[in-house]
Design an enzyme around this catalytic site. Structure first.
Site, mmCIF file in Angstrom:
data_model
loop_
_atom_site.group_PDB
_atom_site.id
_atom_site.type_symbol
_atom_site.label_atom_id
_atom_site.label_comp_id
_atom_site.label_asym_id
_atom_site.label_seq_id
_atom_site.Cartn_x
_atom_site.Cartn_y
_atom_site.Cartn_z
ATOM 1 N N LYS A 274 89.200 91.620 -35.805
ATOM 2 C CA LYS A 274 89.926 92.675 -36.510
ATOM 3 C C LYS A 274 89.526 94.036 -35.959
ATOM 4 C CE LYS A 274 90.436 90.571 -41.091
ATOM 5 N NZ LYS A 274 91.911 90.551 -41.089
ATOM 6 N N ARG A 348 94.032 79.958 -44.405
ATOM 7 C CA ARG A 348 94.830 78.732 -44.526
ATOM 8 C C ARG A 348 94.081 77.528 -43.952
ATOM 9 N NH1 ARG A 348 99.530 81.649 -41.149
ATOM 10 N NH2 ARG A 348 98.419 83.422 -42.050
#
Ligand code: BES
Ligand code: MN
Ligand code: ZN
Length: 491
Positions: A274, A348
């Site tokens: 990130k 996920r």
């Protein structure tokens, strides 16, 4: 904290600190009674513009010789017709601010004068209690200067109705759950590691006989074949954990409702690193897990007759020589293979193995809670929690619970039109949507849905609601929504 109700008229009340409400267009019964008793003191204040009726403004006044009230507070409520659930929350948090400023130890609130369309007095008592207790929470665990022990010992509602106890207890239980979730969320990533989360879950079991906790470590998870979970966790020196918290409130043969919480205790993005700006906020990436702990805490206090299992997948998402690389393919616990195109879509991956793990409980329903996508913030902002489901009744029940508890959700689609989003040319599935940024929260939900075919399932994307910014900190959402859903199921 003692929370009680009294039915006597406010003019006979003996009080250290008494809060009465002031609407723009109408004098409340309590204000009128105090005014009569004090021969015009209240109306005098209002006429002299010494008390504001603006929503959330509080005017402290000394008592009056004719009243047994030491300090009286007039709480502005705005126009009577525009008083909403949000207004109630505003005035109760304003009262909490005064409680702290004045270091009050006992207060009375003229709840009897508040009214809301489609809400009972019970609801007002419940929500007021929840709001007061959550407004009094202040994070301090990692400050060297510890706050003084809170002064407040008792809250008393002046109300026309008996039997508000259950509502008050419910509000209290929810508030405690919310505050537990906020504290876990606010703790930094170097303290709140997967091991720390597991310890908190174990403490919950030690303190409550209806709760048992089981923690599965990485060696076992690897051996079980949780390849997706491990693909995230293996980049970190912090060992990941799968934590099962069971609340047994009903007979053993009753199938449980299962909650699954995303517990990424810090999300750097992994090899798909990130950007640095605001990366600190990724300590909040375990707020789904925190909401599970908070909800289990609320259940332990409220003791509904229901069985609930909270599954937390806790891991740290880090780049390292051991970390998963974009393009790597792993085998999930379900046996489906997954191509990992972006290691920052890690939520996920940990969740899909937990969903497969949930099958063993033959659950009545499964709800996962996850700070899953930045895209849901673009779509819905910070107000509603996104509610996806493979069962429209379940979706509606969750939305209804959210409205009832005033911790609201909004429905999102899982149409078959989206089902090819996560098809991969190299594996059974890929962890990114083929439409890229378009509908990013939906493609994440579609990915999860492929692991939830064996039960009624809902997915809550709480990236927008678990916190809004680093200063305001963790909100404790959606503990109230989840607790309400489970209480509804128990009744
Ligand atoms: N934890 C983040 C989602 C997130 C981002 C929550 C910002 C709150 C604020 C999640 O793991 C993530 O990184 N998602 C990616 C997915 C993308 C790579 C498909 C995102 O939202 O950018
Ligand atoms: Mn991520
Ligand atoms: Zn994440």
């Amino acid at each position: 904290m003692r929370i009680s109700t009294t039915k006597i008229s406010i003019a006979e009340l003996k009080s250290e600190n008494c809060f009465i409400f002031l609407f723009e267009d109408e004098l409340t019964v309590s204000a009128n009674q105090l005014d009569t008793q004090s021969k015009g003191f209240i109306k005098g204040l209002i006429d002299a513009k010494q008390a504001s009726n603006k929503l959330g403004k509080v005017t402290p006044v000394y008592g009056h010789e004719s009243l047994d009230i030491k300090a009286l507070y007039l709480v502005g409520c705005g126009k009577k017709a525009s008083f909403t659930e949000n207004s109630l929350i505003k005035v109760m948090s304003a009262i909490a601010t005064i409680i702290q400023e004045k270091e009050a130890s006992s207060i009375d609130i003229a709840l009897t004068d508040l009214e809301l369309k489609d809400r009972t007095v019970h609801w007002l008592a419940q929500k007021s209690t929840e709001t007061l207790l959550t407004s009094l929470y202040k994070y301090s665990s990692t400050k060297s200067k510890k706050p003084d022990a809170p002064n407040l010992e008792s809250i008393n509602y002046v109300a026309d109705e008996d039997g508000l106890n259950l509502a008050i207890e419910t509000g209290k239980g929810m508030a405690h759950g919310i505050n537990v979730a906020r504290e876990l969320g606010n703790l930094p990533g170097n303290i709140c590691t997967p091991t720390y989360v597991a310890e908190q879950a174990e403490k919950l079991a030690e303190a409550n006989e209806d709760i048992t906790t089981k923690v599965i470590d990485e060696t076992k998870l690897e051996e079980m074949g949780m390849g997706c979970f491990m693909s995230v966790s293996k980049g970190s020196v912090q060992p990941g954990k799968l934590i099962c918290i069971e609340y047994n409130g009903a007979s053993e043969d009753q199938k449980p409702h299962v909650l699954v919480g995303k517990g990424i205790t810090f999300d750097t993005g992994g090899i798909s690193l990130k950007p640095g700006a605001q990366m600190d906020e990724m300590k909040f990436d375990m707020c789904g897990a925190a909401s599970v702990v908070g909800t289990m805490n609320a259940l332990a206090e409220l003791k509904p007759s229901i069985n609930v299992v909270g599954i937390i997948v806790a891991a740290e998402n880090m780049p390292s020589g051991n970390a998963t690389k974009p393009g790597d393919i792993v085998t999930s616990y379900s046996g489906k293979t997954v191509e990992i195109l972006n290691t920052d879509a890690e939520g996920r991956l940990v969740l899909c193995d937990a969903l497969t793990y949930a099958e063993r409980y033959e659950p009545e329903s499964v709800i996962d809670i996850a700070t899953l996508t930045g895209a849901i913030i673009v779509a819905l902002g910070h107000h509603p929690t996104a509610v996806y489901s493979n069962d429209s009744d379940l979706q509606q029940q969750i939305l209804d619970a959210g409205t009832a508890a005033w911790d609201r959700g909004w429905p999102m689609p899982l149409w078959e039109d989206y089902s090819e989003e996560v098809d991969s040319p190299y594996a059974d599935l890929q962890n990114l949507g083929n439409s890229g940024r378009a509908g990013g929260s939906i493609s994440a939900a579609v990915f999860l849905s492929k692991f939830a075919e064996k039960f009624k399932w809902a997915h809550l994307d709480i990236a927008g609601t678990a916190w809004t910014n680093r200063k305001s900190g963790a909100s404790g959402r959606p503990v109230a929504m989840l607790t309400q859903y489970l209480l509804d199921k128990a009744s």
